[in-house]
Design an enzyme around this catalytic site. Structure first.
Site, short mmCIF file in Angstrom:
data_model
loop_
_atom_site.label_atom_id
_atom_site.label_comp_id
_atom_site.label_asym_id
_atom_site.label_seq_id
_atom_site.Cartn_x
_atom_site.Cartn_y
_atom_site.Cartn_z
N CYS A 21 -35.50 12.61 5.68
CA CYS A 21 -35.38 11.66 4.58
C CYS A 21 -34.88 10.29 5.05
O CYS A 21 -35.63 9.55 5.68
CB CYS A 21 -34.51 12.25 3.48
SG CYS A 21 -34.71 11.44 1.90
N GLU B 55 -32.47 21.34 5.23
CA GLU B 55 -31.07 21.79 5.28
C GLU B 55 -30.59 22.31 3.93
O GLU B 55 -29.51 22.89 3.83
CB GLU B 55 -30.17 20.65 5.78
CG GLU B 55 -29.85 19.53 4.77
CD GLU B 55 -30.97 18.51 4.59
OE1 GLU B 55 -32.11 18.77 5.05
OE2 GLU B 55 -30.72 17.47 3.97
N HIS C 64 -36.04 18.02 2.80
CA HIS C 64 -34.71 18.46 3.22
C HIS C 64 -34.66 19.94 3.60
O HIS C 64 -34.33 20.78 2.77
CB HIS C 64 -33.72 18.22 2.07
CG HIS C 64 -33.47 16.77 1.81
ND1 HIS C 64 -32.64 16.01 2.59
CD2 HIS C 64 -33.98 15.94 0.87
CE1 HIS C 64 -32.63 14.77 2.14
NE2 HIS C 64 -33.44 14.69 1.10
#
Lengths: 291, 185
Positions: free
Chosen positions: B78, B169, B167
């Site tokens: 991002c 994560e 994302h």
């Protein structure tokens, strides 16, 4: 609200972590805040110190003014609605605000009910003084929590009190036996599942920022060391002598909150801080709004 | 394995948690002195304007750029992708500029445009992608395209650098982080 949307909304708050969200009242201030390193701005007609000074009923800002700020910056833009005023929240969602702050800084519109934030696609941040308030707001659909502090005072004492209380209650819940969690849920007046989450994870299910009374880089560092994941600065910046410099210094202090030597350098020559008001000098206690 | 995670602002803790669960040692990069003996680098999500400014204010920029150019395996997500990109179509800023792609910031609009989608990632398989005020890649240049969503490029690899608009994560799926660690070792 779909589970997927909840995750996206909590996720945006995660992206703001380690950052400073600044109150701005004009596109010009918004640009200064963005250039100084704000990770988001809060668009409002009057900053809390002026709301306090003006008295009377304080409401959601003019959508045109908010749109002007949305056009001025590329970072997320937040705006406040009154506690319980779901029609104001609907308006803010209609103009595609990135985050709504259901805020005790404005005059509450409902003295019993908060907004059912699960009805909205747009995320909400809410203030809380302790774990019970935080989990009640999260149960209503809030995707982010901040301390209430005492807005517009430049006095950090209430934010410190709220952050310490929240964290000591989290530690307490984490240390309970599993069969004691039901009683904890009863006492906190929140659903068992949220208490269970805190017990397992030793943290809130959403990001927790400090807010209310932050005026200096040292204030920001204090709140970060006490466990805040980021900081809101309301009146502290644009009520001070050199807003751009102070804003940039607070941003760096939040990143390197344990480096006292660096924060000492950052704190030099910032000009005058906002004139503070002590808690025993104020008549209107905003933190008691919305429990 | 020692992975440096840029920790000036944003969702660095989430990357750290995933990488540590995979056995990597992680260091948070907050100042120049933290950038020692790194085997890999993660540039997390957050606000690129803030991260870019702090990299310069804290005098970390040149050193990090040198490391990336020198071949340090780098995973960017991002805002991290924006920091790496050679060109940003709707912003005059260029940060490291080491990844030869053109990106568009906030390409899906404001938070109401944020979304999740399960799509195929080259070498990984189907992956749940979360896009939060995300960019996409308008032109991948010489970089290898790893994933597309609705015809827009959302993941690329170029030499030592992986750039993702989404994302990994946040979803509880560590396959992309595993792949990154295999690049490191």
């Amino acid at each position: 609200m779909l589970k997927e949307q909840v995750e996206l909304n909590r996720g945006l708050a995660q992206m703001l972590k380690g950052g400073v969200i600044m109150d701005v009242t004009t596109p010009e201030q918004a640009r200064i805040a963005e250039e100084a390193g704000a990770c988001a701005v809060m668009a409002l007609e009057r900053i809390p110190a002026d709301i306090r000074a003006a008295g009377g009923v304080s409401r959601m800002s003019d959508p045109k003014m908010i749109k002007g700020i949305q056009e001025a910056v590329s970072i997320p833009v937040m705006a406040k609605c009154r506690i319980g005023h779901f029609a104001e929240a609907q308006i803010l969602e209609a103009i595609e605000i990135d985050y709504i702050d259901e805020s005790e800084v404005l005059s509450p519109a409902d003295d019993v009910y908060h907004i059912n934030k699960r009805d909205f696609k747009v995320p909400f941040v809410c203030g809380a003084r302790d774990l019970g308030e935080a989990l009640r707001r999260i149960n209503e659909g809030a995707s982010m929590i901040r301390t209430k502090g005492e807005p517009g005072t430049g006095d950090i004492v209430q934010a410190v009190r709220h952050m310490r209380k929240m964290n000591s209650e989290i530690v307490k819940v984490a240390s309970l036996r599993e069969d004691e969690l039901f009683e904890a849920a009863k006492q906190l007046q929140v659903p068992y599942e949220l208490v269970e989450y805190v017990h397992k994870n030793k943290k809130l299910p959403v990001v927790n920022f400090a807010a209310g009374g932050v005026a200096t880089p040292a204030d920001a560092a204090l709140m970060m060391q006490l466990g805040a994941e980021g900081v809101f600065v309301g009146s502290g910046i644009f009520k001070s002598g050199d807003p751009a410099k102070r804003a940039a210094a607070i941003v760096q202090a939040v990143t390197n909150y344990t480096d006292a030597k660096l924060i000492a350098e950052l704190s030099e020559d910032l000009g005058e801080a906002m004139v503070g008001i002590n808690e025993n000098e104020i008549q209107l206690i905003m933190e008691e709004r919305g429990q | 394995m020692r992975i440096g995670i840029l920790a000036v602002q944003g969702a660095f803790w989430e990357h750290k948690k995933v990488l540590e669960s995979l056995g990597a040692e992680c260091v948070e990069l907050r100042q120049k002195k933290d950038m020692k003996d790194l085997d890999g680098l993660v540039l997390p999500g957050g606000e690129s304007t803030v991260q870019g400014k702090l990299l310069r204010d804290l005098d970390m920029f040149e050193e990090l750029k040198k490391l990336i150019k020198g071949g340090l395996p780098t995973l960017s997500t991002c805002a991290g992708l924006i920091l790496l990109a050679k060109e940003i179509s709707n912003d005059q800023n260029v940060y490291f500029g080491t990844l030869p792609v053109k990106v568009k910031r906030n390409a899906y609009g404001r938070q109401l445009g944020s979304f999740s989608k399960r799509e195929y990632v080259q070498g990984i398989g189907d992956f749940e992608m979360k896009f939060i005020r995300a960019p996409y890649i308008e032109d991948a240049g010489e970089a290898e395209v790893l994933a597309k969503v609705d015809d827009k490029i959302v993941a690329v690899r170029y030499e030592n650098q992986i750039g993702l608009a989404f994302h990994p994560e946040l979803g509880g799926d560590d396959r992309i982080h595993r792949r990154f660690l295999s690049m490191v070792s």
